[in-house]
Write an enzyme that holds these catalytic residues in place. Sequence first.
Site, PDB file in Angstrom:
ATOM      1  N   HIS A   1       1.197  -1.417  -0.237  1.00  0.00           N
ATOM      2  CA  HIS A   1      -0.061  -0.067  -0.130  1.00  0.00           C
ATOM      3  C   HIS A   1       1.009   1.250   0.186  1.00  0.00           C
ATOM      4  CE1 HIS A   1       0.519  -0.578   3.931  1.00  0.00           C
ATOM      5  NE2 HIS A   1       0.734  -1.254   5.017  1.00  0.00           N
TER       6      HIS A   1
ATOM      7  N   GLY B   1       1.726   3.089   2.398  1.00  0.00           N
ATOM      8  CA  GLY B   1       3.021   3.397   3.502  1.00  0.00           C
ATOM      9  C   GLY B   1       4.554   2.183   3.125  1.00  0.00           C
ATOM     10  N   HIS B   2       3.829   1.403   1.579  1.00  0.00           N
ATOM     11  CA  HIS B   2       5.154   0.410   1.578  1.00  0.00           C
ATOM     12  C   HIS B   2       5.863   1.689   0.794  1.00  0.00           C
ATOM     13  CE1 HIS B   2       2.936  -3.159   2.979  1.00  0.00           C
ATOM     14  NE2 HIS B   2       3.909  -3.086   3.385  1.00  0.00           N
TER      15      HIS B   2
ATOM     16  N   LYS C   1       4.602   1.995  11.987  1.00  0.00           N
ATOM     17  CA  LYS C   1       4.202   1.218  12.435  1.00  0.00           C
ATOM     18  C   LYS C   1       4.069   0.169  13.692  1.00  0.00           C
ATOM     19  CE  LYS C   1       0.304  -0.786   9.986  1.00  0.00           C
ATOM     20  NZ  LYS C   1       0.465  -2.028  10.546  1.00  0.00           N
ATOM     21  N   ASP C   2       5.370  -0.534  13.003  1.00  0.00           N
ATOM     22  CA  ASP C   2       5.578  -1.750  13.964  1.00  0.00           C
ATOM     23  C   ASP C   2       6.468  -1.183  14.567  1.00  0.00           C
ATOM     24  OD1 ASP C   2       4.092  -4.123  12.805  1.00  0.00           O
ATOM     25  OD2 ASP C   2       4.490  -3.130  10.632  1.00  0.00           O
TER      26      ASP C   2
END
Length: 302
Positions: A34, A36-37, A159-160
Site C-alpha cells: 500500500h 505506506g510501503h 507502525k510496527d
Amino acid sequence: MKQITKAAELTAAVEEAKKQGLEIGLVPTMGALHEGHLSLIERALKENDFVVVSLFVNPIQFNNKEDLEKYPRTIEADLDLVKSLELRVKDACTDRLIAFTPTVEEMYPQGEPKEVYHFGPVEEVMEGPRRPGHFSGVAVVVRRLFDLAQPKRAYFGEKDYQQIAVIRALLEQIKYPIELVPCPIVRADDGLALSSRNMRLSPEARAIAPTINATLEQAAEMAEYEDVDDVKEWVVDTLASFHEVNPSLCPNGLKFEPEYFEIVDARTLQPIDSWEAAGDLGAVGCIAVWLDGVRLIDIVKF
Ligand code: PAF
C-alpha cells in the site's frame, strides 16, 4: 524494475552493484503493498543508488496458523505498484530497482531455521508475550535479507514500532554496519494507519476503524493535563465502549476489543508511569485492537 526469485541471482546482482560502488537500500515487506510501503521504497530510491524490495510472507514469524493463511497475497498487483514507482521517482530506472520474491524453500533451503533470537526487555512487552516466537522469526528473515542484499540502509515503517526496536537490537547483536531508517506512518485521509490487514475489514468496520487514530490523537492532547494511567484507561474505555455509545455504527455485534494500550519510553519500550519518566526520545503510546476479526495496531507519540 527487475523481479528476482532466486537468492543466488540476488547475490550476483548485489555483488555487481557493489563492484560499481553503488549504495544499496533494502525495504523488507510481506507484500500486499500500500502507499505506506511505497513511501518506504520511494525514500530508499532517493537515498540509495540501488534498491532491493523483498516481498515474502515469512511463515516463521506467524504464531497463529490462521493469521498466516489469511495474510493477503497480491503479488501481481504488488509488482505493478513497484513498477509504478519508476514513473514517480526520477531516475528509478529498471536496473536499480529489484523486487525479490522468493519462495519459502528458496529462503529456507534447509527447512525451518533452528536459530532463535532473544532481545531482552524490548521484546518482553506488548507484542512479545502475546506473539511467542514472532520477533525471533522476524529477526531470522531480516538477517537473511541483510546477508543477501548487503544494504547500507534498511527501511522500516513506524507502525510496527516495537519491530524497529527489535531490529535495532538485532543490529547491535550481529554488529552489521547497516543504518536503520524508521519511516513515519502513512495514513488514509480519515486517519486510519495504512496496513495490509485493512483490506480484510468489512465496509462497516472500515468506516469506524479511524476511531483508533482519532482516540490516540485525543489522548495526545489529554497528556497535557492528565497523568499516564488516566490517559491509558481513557483510551481503552473509549474504544471498548464505542459500540454502546454508537450502536447505529456498530451493526451485528461490531465492536472494538482493545488487546493492549501501553505508554512506553520511546527508546527502551518499557512502560512508564509518569510523563517525566520518559527518556531522550519521549513517550509513545502503542495499541493493538481487534475489530471485525482483524488485529489492528497503531501508535501515537507524546
Ligand atoms: O514488517 C513486516 O512486514 C515484516 O515483519 C518484515 C520486516 C518484512 C519481516 O518479514
